[in-house]
Enzyme design. Sequence first.
Site, PDB file in Angstrom:
ATOM      1  CB  CYS A 163      -0.872   0.032   1.283  1.00 57.54           C
ATOM      2  SG  CYS A 163      -1.896  -1.721   1.404  1.00 57.54           S
ATOM      3  CG  PHE A 391      -0.804  -5.428   5.313  1.00 54.86           C
ATOM      4  CD1 PHE A 391      -0.958  -4.825   6.392  1.00 54.86           C
ATOM      5  CD2 PHE A 391      -1.510  -6.297   4.734  1.00 54.86           C
ATOM      6  CE1 PHE A 391      -2.131  -4.903   7.043  1.00 54.86           C
ATOM      7  CE2 PHE A 391      -2.665  -6.395   5.426  1.00 54.86           C
ATOM      8  CZ  PHE A 391      -3.022  -5.937   6.482  1.00 54.86           C
TER       9      PHE A 391
END
Length: 404
Positions: A163, A391
């Site tokens: 992300c 993550f």
Amino acid sequence: MRRVVITGMGAINALGHNAADTWREMLAGRSAIGPIQAVPAEKLRAKVAAEVRDYDPAQHFDDKRLPILDRTSQFAVIAAREAVRQSGIDFDQGDLRERSAVIVGTGVGGETSHDEAFRRLYGDNNPRVHPFTIVRVMANAPACHLSIEFGLTGPAFGVVSACASSNHAFSQALQTIRAGGADVALAGGAEACITLGLTKAWEAMRVLADDTCRPFCLQRRGLVLGEGAAIFVLEEYERARRRGATILAELAGAGLSADASDLVLPSQAGAVAAMRRALKDAGLPLERIGYINAHGTATPANDPSETRAIRETFGALAPIIPISSTKAMHGHALGAAGALEMVAALGALREQAVPPTANFLDPDPQCDLDYVPNVAREAKVSAVLSNSFAFGGLNAVIAVKRAE
């Protein structure tokens, strides 16, 4: 040190098929999250996503080119065409094609082609997959297609950091131009991740909301997947001035860090380090930041951790800085998230207005900052931080400011 400015932007996502529509819908606080249409939703518990609707690839690509383009690369090319058009840049000038870079982030690459190939192989017992499967699924495909589209022969590569991919791409482009490795860069992110297989995988992690995305509020139930792309034209400042380009903003700095702890639990220390490094790199004092576009995924873990990180970074100033998560409107587009959020950052700088955090119900005591709930707000914004915390514990924060 060479300065870097933004002279063009383009976008396609659930809010709109161009950057202007995207920003207008953000400012209106309209959430584009709705029932999933791209895959059989009856097999899903989380039946909502932010999909690009009313999209016909044949309107953008001819029959010869379309078979080699995954939906991710299609979005990247469409956004880049808009950005280049807005910038007014002429790649035929001098050696500019050799002096132009392409750096594009993506989280999962050509996921729709990947999912289709495996469905044929495992679901249909068809031993043959599409001959262009590899060139469609590879994570560097969007960067390849942009270099081909515009004939750019400078540094070109993909960036993959979940992300935070888009913000890492911006950072790489910034450093490349500063160092003299290029004078111009097309940079941003692209993602088309709403497939049955990947959505089921996200479901298995128990981080998907089954209603909608509600960042920072008490009733948040998790993230909602989105898709799209945003690409920007970055230029060396003096070059942009000489050609009379309209400068949208200055890409002032970037701060990167790694948590080095847990793959999924965010670290407050890692986020603080990335924000502080971005501010230092940009030479911006805390009081210059007039808006923070938060990572704001609406998961139980991220939002309180990001709140604490902003408090630690900004101290007494934290409660008075407008903060919003636009993921409530365009969904979490993974590797494209930071690029879509750059549209919000530039909009806030140019129009002196902060987009809201949509779908907000009641405040969470653990998220006690000013999250601009539901309604946009006028604000004096001369500089913006845009947070991305991925993550894997990979953090990338970008600082942009009004060009002076």
